[in-house]
Design a protein around this motif. Structure first.
Motif, PDB file in Angstrom:
ATOM      1  N   LEU A   1       6.698   0.412   0.685  1.00 56.02           N
ATOM      2  CA  LEU A   1       7.825   0.491   1.605  1.00 56.02           C
ATOM      3  C   LEU A   1       8.261  -0.899   2.016  1.00 56.02           C
ATOM      4  O   LEU A   1       7.432  -1.771   2.265  1.00 56.02           O
ATOM      5  N   GLU A   2       9.582  -1.061   2.120  1.00 56.81           N
ATOM      6  CA  GLU A   2      10.117  -2.315   2.644  1.00 56.81           C
ATOM      7  C   GLU A   2      10.022  -2.306   4.159  1.00 56.81           C
ATOM      8  O   GLU A   2      10.226  -1.271   4.790  1.00 56.81           O
TER       9      GLU A   2
ATOM     10  N   THR B   1       1.912   1.988  13.318  1.00 60.26           N
ATOM     11  CA  THR B   1       2.130   2.696  12.061  1.00 60.26           C
ATOM     12  C   THR B   1       3.599   3.069  11.911  1.00 60.26           C
ATOM     13  O   THR B   1       4.137   3.090  10.811  1.00 60.26           O
ATOM     14  N   TYR B   2       4.237   3.389  13.032  1.00 60.09           N
ATOM     15  CA  TYR B   2       5.623   3.835  13.008  1.00 60.09           C
ATOM     16  C   TYR B   2       6.525   2.709  13.508  1.00 60.09           C
ATOM     17  O   TYR B   2       6.053   1.626  13.815  1.00 60.09           O
ATOM     18  N   HIS B   3       7.811   2.962  13.579  1.00 61.76           N
ATOM     19  CA  HIS B   3       8.770   1.898  13.871  1.00 61.76           C
ATOM     20  C   HIS B   3       8.838   1.586  15.356  1.00 61.76           C
ATOM     21  O   HIS B   3       9.086   2.475  16.170  1.00 61.76           O
TER      22      HIS B   3
ATOM     23  N   LEU C   1       0.832  -1.203   0.000  1.00 60.78           N
ATOM     24  CA  LEU C   1       0.000   0.000   0.000  1.00 60.78           C
ATOM     25  C   LEU C   1       0.866   1.253   0.000  1.00 60.78           C
ATOM     26  O   LEU C   1       0.563   2.242  -0.653  1.00 60.78           O
ATOM     27  N   LYS C   2       1.953   1.213   0.757  1.00 48.41           N
ATOM     28  CA  LYS C   2       2.790   2.409   0.867  1.00 48.41           C
ATOM     29  C   LYS C   2       4.092   2.288   0.084  1.00 48.41           C
ATOM     30  O   LYS C   2       4.918   3.176   0.148  1.00 48.41           O
TER      31      LYS C   2
ATOM     32  N   ASP D   1       7.524   5.369  17.450  1.00 52.99           N
ATOM     33  CA  ASP D   1       7.949   6.766  17.542  1.00 52.99           C
ATOM     34  C   ASP D   1       6.898   7.666  18.173  1.00 52.99           C
ATOM     35  O   ASP D   1       7.235   8.683  18.783  1.00 52.99           O
ATOM     36  N   LEU D   2       5.629   7.321  18.010  1.00 55.22           N
ATOM     37  CA  LEU D   2       4.589   8.244  18.463  1.00 55.22           C
ATOM     38  C   LEU D   2       3.565   7.614  19.414  1.00 55.22           C
ATOM     39  O   LEU D   2       2.796   8.334  20.035  1.00 55.22           O
TER      40      LEU D   2
ATOM     41  N   GLU E   1      11.864  -3.924   7.239  1.00 53.38           N
ATOM     42  CA  GLU E   1      13.100  -4.632   7.572  1.00 53.38           C
ATOM     43  C   GLU E   1      12.832  -5.794   8.505  1.00 53.38           C
ATOM     44  O   GLU E   1      11.977  -5.701   9.396  1.00 53.38           O
TER      45      GLU E   1
END
Lengths: 198, 433
Positions: B76-77, B163-165, B73-74, B183-184, B79
């Motif tokens: 993005l890989e 959603t964030y890492h 969807l985004k 992160d948030l 990791e």
């Protein structure tokens, strides 16, 4: 990337340590601008197949804002005019910095639709010294339609051009609007910056 | 008595080690790497016939915890690198640990099998099915000993909540819940429930342009199951009490040291960013690691830390360089010794630092294959900051910033430490008996 823009870190460090660096207003400004270039370069390089580190992005963003504030507040030197970031150039930098986080959000969080950047008005009545053409060219080529960064910075293109509704025609003729990423686009933007700056 | 550290040889790992963690007894040591693998080492039992091998750690189990993924969807890989491993307290013969990458947390069960069943009725020893019409007599399968086999199986997968890492996971002292922080946001999970988590901290602003601060680490209090802390990129720590409200956006305590105006620079905020926060075993203190120092805080005093230890102050004049080459964003971890009398953290050039809080002494040691023979004692190192360099000192400009020790762990009871240097794991033991 424009050659000669990036100072080797060893140069910067050597000058810091040996105190050959001129810490007068002109020297300090050069240092700050070097940091600004390094920071903007970092933002560009952080794009890639993986989602960028939000922490790193926020820290660089905060540093950019500090640098921007410092460069605006510093008085203009009496000697040969140094490249400054005031007025329109400063404004486009603000829009750029602000857009970075917005674009980051849309790339990471699917629930938020991308917002159109609202252009804050820059100081219109100040005397604007000649901008550094080399830097502005780099800025425009990096952030305004560089083909590798289309997804990230498309919104910035529009805001930078549309910030002066009085100047831009409401229905621009086709030959003035070239494809983002083309050299005509970069040239046009460069010319506009100089016109607005003088 | 000051420990003398001797090194155990550990074979080179396949990939860069990204996390190191002892279990609660210290008998097991888990490492996670950039390739998504987990390797668990087990301490050898004392053996009178081989006195030198007392307490050596050998490979016990290896398994692939996470695989690389792609978010279509985004574009993005995701990791597969293991960001953190946390052990659950042991409740039966099996061992459980949580491992996480940027997006997904997994609960793994590691169990031993040293018996197998023989004499099945419906299949023969090769595993081939027997023709049921040929069976004329029934027998009861019997258990026979076999070579020890260690199996790892994923028992729970906690996905789609971040959603964030993810930067932290922490098991609660209630042994039923754990938190995960990105992160948030910070989420609270029940170990048995994978399709639901509770959001307990959310610092995402309505307008992302206003974002100036992110969460960098979070941990539960070791004894009070309602208390946790989280640190930020602006050098602050917030202590939250889950009894006060469901959403812990308002902290109970706020820890921040006032900035020293004389040392202010463009990099002040970046170097104040906290990369790790750890409660002491006693639960009375916590330790934070920022770029240049380690600080110990008394939970009863929010205004400033009770101790500040300089890790590599000689880097302060190099911040511009370290900003340019991105080293200034390195996230160093820190750890307490079992008795809380010492703390340890990593540095560059494969150096790591230990601070004896009682004796007010510190030492710099190096994790290196060249310099230490197994069972030889580690020699203290010194960095020369200026002027004439003495013999055996290393000058700041010769430091190798690619050799960074970000992850260290201390045995919960004994003076045994694990140090990860890129893709080498070093285990040091105290020779002094």
């Amino acid at each position: 990337m424009v050659g000669g823009l990036k100072r080797k870190h060893s140069d910067l460090e050597e000058e810091e340590e040996d105190e050959k660096w001129d810490w007068g207003p002109a020297g300090l400004r050069s240092y700050q601008q070097a940091l600004l270039r390094i920071s903007l370069d970092k933002v560009q390089r952080s794009l890639g197949p993986r989602a960028p580190s939000l922490r790193r992005h926020v820290l660089i963003h905060n540093t950019l804002q500090q640098l921007q504030a410092a460069l605006c507040l510093a008085p203009a030197p009496a000697l040969p005019p140094e490249p400054l970031f005031l007025g329109e150039e400063d404004f486009s930098l603000s829009a750029t910095i602000g857009s970075i986080l917005r674009e980051l959000e849309t790339s990471m969080d699917e629930t938020e639709p991308p917002q159109n950047p609202v252009a804050p008005p820059g100081p219109q009545n100040e005397v604007l010294p000649q901008p550094d053409p080399v830097f502005l060219e780099a800025l425009s080529s990096r952030y305004l339609g560089d083909s590798g960064l289309d997804d990230f910075f498309l919104d910035i293109d529009t805001s930078a051009v549309e910030k002066e509704p009085a100047l831009a025609p409401p229905e621009p003729p086709h030959n003035l609007f070239c494809a983002p990423g083309s050299w005509e686009w970069n040239e046009l933007d460069h010319i506009m910056e100089i016109i607005l700056g003088s | 008595m000051q420990p003398l550290w001797s090194q155990q040889a550990v074979p080179r790992a396949a990939d860069i080690i990204s996390t190191v963690e002892f279990n609660h007894s210290g008998d097991l040591l888990a490492t996670g790497d950039k390739g998504g693998r987990v390797v668990i080492f087990q301490r050898e039992q004392e053996n009178k016939s081989r006195p030198h091998s007392r307490g050596e750690y050998n490979v016990y189990s290896t398994f692939q915890s996470h695989e690389p993924e792609f978010d279509y969807l985004k574009s993005l890989e995701i990791e597969e690198k293991i960001n953190k491993i946390r052990w659950l307290p042991q409740q039966n013969a099996a061992h459980f640990l949580l491992s996480t990458n940027d997006k997904t947390i997994k609960l793994w069960k590691i169990s031993e099998r040293d018996k197998r069943a023989e004499g099945y009725n419906l299949k023969d020893e090769d595993g081939r099915l027997r023709d049921p019409f040929r069976i004329t007599a029934l027998r009861v399968p019997i258990l026979k000993p076999m070579d020890l086999m260690v199996e790892a199986s994923p028992r729970r997968i906690f996905a789609n909540a971040h959603t964030y890492h993810i930067n932290s996971i922490s098991v609660n002292s209630d042994h039923e819940t754990y938190l995960s922080a990105d992160d948030l946001r910070i989420n609270l999970w029940h170990l048995e429930i994978t399709d639901r988590s509770f959001n307990i901290v959310d610092i995402k602003p309505a307008n992302m342009e206003e974002l100036t601060e992110v969460i960098t680490a979070a941990e539960f209090h070791p004894h009070q199951c309602n208390v946790f802390v989280y640190s930020s990129s602006k050098g602050t720590i917030r202590l939250c009490d889950m009894r006060s409200s469901a959403l812990c956006d308002r902290h109970s305590k706020f820890f921040e040291e006032p900035e020293d105006p004389s040392s202010r620079s463009f990099f002040s905020e970046i170097i104040s960013s906290i990369s790790d926060v750890k409660f002491s075993h006693s639960g009375r203190y916590m330790m934070t690691r920022d770029y240049l120092s380690v600080k110990v805080w008394d939970l009863n005093m929010e205004s400033r830390p009770v101790e500040t230890h300089q890790v590599h102050e000689y880097l302060r004049s190099k911040l511009c360089s370290l900003y340019e080459n991105d080293c200034i964003f390195d996230k160093f971890e820190c750890c307490w010794s079992g008795s809380d009398s010492a703390i340890m953290t990593g540095s560059y050039n494969n150096f790591f630092r230990m601070f004896d809080r009682n004796a007010r002494r510190d030492v710099t040691l190096e994790a290196s294959r060249e310099n230490s023979k197994p069972r030889a004692s580690l020699k203290p190192r010194k960095v020369c900051t200026g002027g004439k360099r003495k013999k055996d000192e290393i000058s700041v400009d010769s430091l190798d910033f690619n050799k960074k020790i970000l992850h260290t762990a201390w045995h919960p009871a004994e003076n045994i430490i694990a140090v990860a240097a890129t893709n080498n794991l070093y285990i040091f033991q105290d020779k002094v008996n």
